[in-house]
Design a protein around this motif. Structure first.
Motif, PDB file in Angstrom:
ATOM      1  N   LEU A 110     -34.470 -30.463   6.629  1.00 31.09           N
ATOM      2  CA  LEU A 110     -34.329 -29.810   7.850  1.00 31.09           C
ATOM      3  C   LEU A 110     -33.487 -28.361   7.758  1.00 31.09           C
ATOM      4  O   LEU A 110     -33.940 -27.147   8.181  1.00 31.09           O
ATOM      5  N   PHE A 111     -32.911 -28.450   6.731  1.00 29.23           N
ATOM      6  CA  PHE A 111     -31.977 -27.245   6.420  1.00 29.23           C
ATOM      7  C   PHE A 111     -32.905 -26.063   5.663  1.00 29.23           C
ATOM      8  O   PHE A 111     -32.689 -24.800   6.125  1.00 29.23           O
ATOM      9  N   ALA A 112     -33.522 -26.501   4.837  1.00 28.23           N
ATOM     10  CA  ALA A 112     -34.276 -25.550   4.208  1.00 28.23           C
ATOM     11  C   ALA A 112     -35.462 -25.026   5.114  1.00 28.23           C
ATOM     12  O   ALA A 112     -35.729 -23.951   5.079  1.00 28.23           O
ATOM     13  N   PRO A 126     -41.964 -13.203   2.714  1.00 30.08           N
ATOM     14  CA  PRO A 126     -41.256 -12.959   1.324  1.00 30.08           C
ATOM     15  C   PRO A 126     -39.641 -12.973   1.073  1.00 30.08           C
ATOM     16  O   PRO A 126     -39.152 -13.561   0.148  1.00 30.08           O
ATOM     17  N   THR A 127     -39.101 -12.338   2.018  1.00 29.19           N
ATOM     18  CA  THR A 127     -37.810 -12.252   2.167  1.00 29.19           C
ATOM     19  C   THR A 127     -37.166 -13.390   2.371  1.00 29.19           C
ATOM     20  O   THR A 127     -36.240 -13.863   1.698  1.00 29.19           O
ATOM     21  N   LEU A 132     -34.245 -18.118   0.277  1.00 29.91           N
ATOM     22  CA  LEU A 132     -34.101 -19.516   0.091  1.00 29.91           C
ATOM     23  C   LEU A 132     -33.946 -20.128  -1.191  1.00 29.91           C
ATOM     24  O   LEU A 132     -33.130 -20.885  -1.726  1.00 29.91           O
ATOM     25  N   ILE A 133     -34.832 -19.429  -2.157  1.00 31.09           N
ATOM     26  CA  ILE A 133     -34.523 -20.044  -3.526  1.00 31.09           C
ATOM     27  C   ILE A 133     -33.176 -19.687  -4.206  1.00 31.09           C
ATOM     28  O   ILE A 133     -32.694 -20.495  -4.791  1.00 31.09           O
ATOM     29  N   LEU A 134     -32.861 -18.478  -3.945  1.00 31.58           N
ATOM     30  CA  LEU A 134     -31.454 -18.029  -4.529  1.00 31.58           C
ATOM     31  C   LEU A 134     -30.655 -18.811  -3.797  1.00 31.58           C
ATOM     32  O   LEU A 134     -29.502 -19.127  -4.484  1.00 31.58           O
ATOM     33  N   ALA A 372     -31.606 -14.506 -13.473  1.00 26.29           N
ATOM     34  CA  ALA A 372     -30.795 -15.034 -14.840  1.00 26.29           C
ATOM     35  C   ALA A 372     -29.808 -15.763 -14.113  1.00 26.29           C
ATOM     36  O   ALA A 372     -29.252 -17.002 -14.460  1.00 26.29           O
ATOM     37  N   ASN A 373     -29.130 -14.990 -13.281  1.00 28.49           N
ATOM     38  CA  ASN A 373     -27.675 -15.524 -12.867  1.00 28.49           C
ATOM     39  C   ASN A 373     -27.888 -17.009 -11.958  1.00 28.49           C
ATOM     40  O   ASN A 373     -27.494 -17.713 -12.183  1.00 28.49           O
ATOM     41  N   ALA A 374     -29.314 -16.996 -11.113  1.00 24.43           N
ATOM     42  CA  ALA A 374     -29.416 -18.147 -10.482  1.00 24.43           C
ATOM     43  C   ALA A 374     -29.735 -19.324 -11.385  1.00 24.43           C
ATOM     44  O   ALA A 374     -29.429 -20.489 -11.069  1.00 24.43           O
ATOM     45  N   ALA A 375     -30.745 -18.976 -12.336  1.00 27.33           N
ATOM     46  CA  ALA A 375     -31.097 -19.980 -13.180  1.00 27.33           C
ATOM     47  C   ALA A 375     -29.902 -20.621 -13.986  1.00 27.33           C
ATOM     48  O   ALA A 375     -29.903 -21.607 -14.231  1.00 27.33           O
TER      49      ALA A 375
END
Length: 729
Positions: A110-112, A126-127, A132-134, A372-375
């Motif tokens: 629900l949140f996603a 796209p934004t 959301l992924i980030l 790289a930071n997210a990963a």
């Protein structure tokens, strides 16, 4: 299928489901590697799990109508919606901690989905997808969504309500406006005091309406939506107002909050700085935040930033600023989790900074660094998570005293803070079994003296509820006192109202709670309250040990005597004077029996009679249990005989049952021996105590120098073991 419906709802839902599946796989894998399910549930999530089980059991007992009782009465300090959802899930899949916490998967979807739709409506798909992924790579989301806490489900409802607010077009449409009220109300009954998050949206909505057409109808929808939200929230907040007030006053702005600030006020600039740093190092981390801030500054300096003109970004910044000012005074310093509903704004800011960068090379560098930071965050907290978590600052490095990022998840960080291996056996089932051994039908109130994150009142209660034990628990932490002799005294005083004590000593105790052993000794032996240890000490995996005590039997009577006439109407006559014992009363308080009796004089007595009363073991008259002094005279004074008779006198004394031999498990029939000695005690001396008792039983008549001993025995009742507790406060 209409293309519009597919584009507007199904594609975002499919992408949100994809994110949820990945999140679930990482959650289950990380939980297995970190021995999460093997470990006793910690503070808050064991508390909420207990509430979920209580709700389920209440509904099972009372039927569908029990939902109302479960909703209102299960907890007065913690909102009920998440726990009710878990209870419903356990009706389908059975009672277990895993099933209880699996409800988080639903709220993650629900949140996603709702967050994706909010960003799509503000910008473009796209934004929305990249933001959301980030966001799902932020440490704060991984921390909070992976444990059974209220903030993640509340954030889902907050995001749903924001979706409906934007969809309403400034409260111009009834459907989305009413759904905004519904979701806002559900957010408020999912996390206590969640209405503070709606200060920002309320201000933004009010301004939005003021700038649009048809203001009157929009304000009407705005007010109705607010009324719907308040109505839903009122179903729980109104009946629990007193408990909420005490909790918020004692914790959020009380002793605990002040303890965090180190001053006399829960509000401080240091708290503001604390929350700001948490928002940064639990989202992008300081290194990437500095780089992105530099990129944003370059856009401003070189005038490459498009004019905002009151667009969505300015609105979000205003909303976040207002909510930050409302939220930060809460002095419980638990990282950035209170700001979870607002953290998508940080992800949007990061993505928009990259999108608006006009220089291709610089944009590519920002994309590479951000990815790289997210990963790095995601992998460090899931696949490559350090188990056990080192106690040093290895995963949370410092540079010039500034924490660069935070990779200490709540569960492992809490375990390392108390020097505990994840999955360590803390023997909660054995503690519950020992309580069961000490427990009886009338002694179901347990006071827990342990303030360890994983073995405390909530975790023990949760384990007992899994075993269908519905006991009443109390704990030192509920006293809202955090240090000093006042705390010790309060614990001792509180413990007297319970039948069973669970005391953990040794090892780690949170904060200043380090003297439970000494406090327990005082509580177990103070005044007239006596406890005894049940079984041997239980040794826990961390080297500490738990002892279980129950209240030593208190004693009552098979017949609790009151003022009765027969057979208590006993007359003693001598020299033409009569004294009558006309009433007796015996009451048991804890382990003390208080005897009272009344004498009646039909005529003034010239001489000074010596009276006595002794309580005897009816099976052994040599066993004198208690009594008045054998030479205690009735205080006769000429003034006492004024007015018309008869005249009454009252005497009392106490029998301390601890003084009875073999009193651990007992049932003692008792009788009373009354006697009066006429004559001058100084002339003849008081007869020996046992001679007086034997005389009362008729085998040792005593008469000397005109002095007569008149006595008689009769059955009083029976002292019996009773598990009845001390009166509740």
């Amino acid at each position: 299928m209409p293309l519009n419906l597919k584009e507007r709802l199904l594609r975002p839902a499919a992408f949100a489901l994809f994110i949820t599946i990945i999140w679930t796989a990482l959650w289950l894998g990380t939980a297995s590697r970190s021995h999460y399910w093997e470990q006793v549930a910690a503070w808050d999530w064991s508390n909420y799990g207990s509430s979920a089980l209580v709700m389920k059991h209440t509904i099972e007992e009372k039927g569908p109508g029990g939902i109302v009782d479960a909703w209102i009465y299960t907890s007065g300090a913690h909102t009920p919606f998440l726990q009710l959802c878990s209870a419903m899930l356990m009706f389908v899949f059975g009672e277990s901690r895993f099933v209880c916490e699996s409800v988080l998967i639903i709220f993650t979807f629900l949140f996603a989905w709702s967050t994706l739709k909010v960003i799509e409506l503000l910008y473009d798909p796209p934004t929305a997808r990249w933001s959301l992924i980030l966001y799902f790579c932020f440490p704060v989301l991984i921390f909070v969504s992976n444990v059974y806490l209220l903030e993640h489900p509340m954030a889902a409802f907050f995001s749903l309500s924001m979706w409906m607010m934007i969809k309403s077009g400034g409260f111009r449409r009834w459907g989305p406006s009413l759904l905004f009220g519904v979701f806002a109300g559900l957010a408020c009954v999912t996390r206590l005091m969640s209405f503070v998050y709606y200060v920002g949206p309320a201000v933004v909505g009010f301004v939005w309406i003021a700038r649009g057409p048809d203001k009157l109808n929009s304000y009407l929808k705005f007010v109705v939506a607010g009324a719907v939200a308040l109505g839903i929230a009122a179903t729980w907040y109104v009946p629990n107002y007193s408990a909420i007030k005490a909790y918020v006053g004692g914790v959020t702005f009380g002793g605990r909050a002040k303890a965090f600030t180190g001053g006399n006020s829960p509000i401080s600039l240091d708290t503001v700085f604390y929350y700001f740093t948490c928002i940064v190092n639990e989202a992008p981390g300081f290194p990437l935040a500095v780089i992105l801030a530099a990129g944003g500054a370059a856009l401003v300096i070189y005038r490459k930033l498009p004019r905002i003109r009151g667009g969505p970004m300015s609105i979000m910044i205003v909303l976040a600023a207002l909510d930050f000012l409302v939220i930060f005074p809460s002095g419980q310093r638990v990282g950035a989790r209170y700001f979870l509903p607002l953290m998508p704004i940080v992800a949007i800011l990061m993505v928009r900074t990259i999108q608006l960068t006009p220089w291709a090379a610089w944009r590519a560098i920002l994309i590479l660094l951000t990815a790289a930071n997210a990963a790095f965050h995601l992998l460090s907290l899931t696949i490559f998570l350090q188990v056990p978590m080192p106690e040093s600052n290895g995963p949370t490095p410092l540079l010039f005293g500034v924490q660069l990022w935070n990779h200490r998840p709540l569960f492992l960080g809490m375990a390392s803070a108390v020097d505990m291996e994840p999955g360590m056996d803390l023997r909660a089932p054995e503690i519950v079994a020992r309580i069961e051994e000490a427990h009886s039908a009338d002694s179901d109130r347990i006071f827990v003296m342990s303030d360890h994150p994983f073995i405390q009142v909530h975790s023990i209660k949760f384990e007992s509820l899994l075993q269908k034990k519905h006991w009443t628990f109390g704990a030192a932490e509920t006293l809202q006192l955090w240090d000093g002799p006042e705390f010790d005294e309060a614990v001792v005083r509180e413990a007297k109202a319970y039948e069973i004590l669970v005391v953990r000593t040794g090892g780690y105790n949170y904060g200043t709670f380090r003297s439970f052993g000494d406090i327990a000794k005082r509580a177990a032996g103070s005044g007239r309250v006596r406890f005894r240890e049940i079984g041997d000490a239980i040794y826990l995996g961390d080297g500490s040990l738990v002892r279980v005590y129950n209240r030593r039997p208190t004693f009552g009577f098979t017949n609790n005597l009151s003022e009765i006439e027969n057979p208590m109407d006993v007359a003693f006559e001598g020299k033409g004077e009569t004294i009558r014992v006309v009433g007796m009363k015996a009451t048991a308080v804890e382990n003390v029996v208080r005897f009272c009796y009344w004498l009646r004089f039909d005529a003034p007595i010239a001489r000074r009679p010596i009276h006595f009363m002794h309580i005897l073991n009816a099976n052994n008259s040599d066993d004198i249990l208690a009594g008045t002094s054998g030479t205690r005279p009735v205080p006769i004074d000429a003034k006492m005989w004024k007015g018309a008779g008869p005249w009454y006198y009252y005497f009392e004394f106490e029998l301390f049952v601890d003084s009875i031999r073999g009193n651990d498990r007992m049932s003692v029939p008792i009788k009373a021996a009354f006697g009066f000695l006429y004559g001058d005690p100084m002339g003849v001396g008081a007869p020996p105590e046992r001679l007086m008792i034997k005389n009362a039983e008729g085998d040792a008549r005593f008469d000397n120098n005109g002095t007569r001993l008149l006595s008689q025995t009769f059955t009083v009742g029976q002292i019996v073991e009773s598990t009845a507790s001390a009166p509740a406060k």
